[in-house]
Design an enzyme around this catalytic site. Structure first.
Site, PDB file in Angstrom:
ATOM      1  N   CYS A   7       4.525  -5.616  -3.515  1.00 13.13           N
ATOM      2  CA  CYS A   7       4.764  -7.021  -3.844  1.00 13.13           C
ATOM      3  C   CYS A   7       6.122  -7.209  -4.519  1.00 13.13           C
ATOM      4  CB  CYS A   7       3.662  -7.545  -4.768  1.00 13.13           C
ATOM      5  SG  CYS A   7       2.054  -7.696  -3.955  1.00 13.13           S
TER       6      CYS A   7
ATOM      7  N   HIS B 114       4.472 -12.477  -7.319  1.00 16.21           N
ATOM      8  CA  HIS B 114       3.533 -12.775  -8.410  1.00 16.21           C
ATOM      9  C   HIS B 114       4.044 -12.280  -9.749  1.00 16.21           C
ATOM     10  CE1 HIS B 114       1.820  -8.669  -8.928  1.00 16.21           C
ATOM     11  NE2 HIS B 114       1.882  -8.560  -7.615  1.00 16.21           N
TER      12      HIS B 114
END
Length: 176
Positions: A151, A135
């Site tokens: 992430c 992301h």
């Protein structure tokens, strides 16, 4: 061994058919490589976890191994859209100063699902239930150094290119 050959070897080991697009993330180099039909088409700096790589729930480490994209969120939204619980929650400019200090989820989300049972899939090792994504971030100045909570963070323009180029279900291989 060439990167794409490594991905294909791991796919064969786990009876997973390679996809048209494959993503390779090299934690040690903080790099993401995008392949299309065995050809490298792009290379981008990323940020993986501040903590050591880990597949264990609660570790805040980036999980390694074979994954696939299982859900693409944010198509068509502005790249400065902030997401909370995978839902749009306003633009970055609309956030409080306190919120802007946090490492926010921005622009697009490509949710990852582990494909190796006992390593990154199932039980306390499940990438998908840990909500690990590729992301965007509001801390683009830190990309290229470890800065996430597990992430894979990438600049918004690069994220848009990858998001638009790849299909849901594309293979992602993260090298420890």
């Amino acid at each position: 061994m060439d990167i794409i050959d490594e991905i294909f070897k791991v796919c064969a080991k786990h009876n997973v058919k390679p996809t048209k697009h494959c993503i390779f993330v090299k934690i040690a180099k903080q790099k993401l490589y995008l392949f299309k039909e065995k050809s490298l088409i792009a290379e981008y700096p990323v940020s993986t976890s501040r903590n050591p790589p880990s597949c264990v729930e609660g570790s805040l480490g980036t999980p390694w191994g074979l994954h696939k994209i299982d859900g693409k969120i944010g198509d068509g939204l502005p790249l400065d859209t902030v997401f909370r619980a995978r839902k749009p929650d306003g633009l970055l400019s609309e956030q409080t100063d306190e919120e802007k200090k946090k490492n926010l989820i921005l622009g697009r989300i490509m949710r990852l699902r582990g494909l190796e049972e006992g390593l990154n899939s199932g039980g306390k090792f499940d990438t998908y239930s840990r909500y690990v994504y590729i992301h965007g971030t509001n801390q683009e100045d830190k990309i290229g150094t470890p800065n996430s909570h597990g992430c894979i963070l990438i600049g918004s323009q690069n994220l848009k290119k990858i998001f638009d180029e790849t299909e849901d279900g594309s293979i992602v291989y993260i090298e420890k």
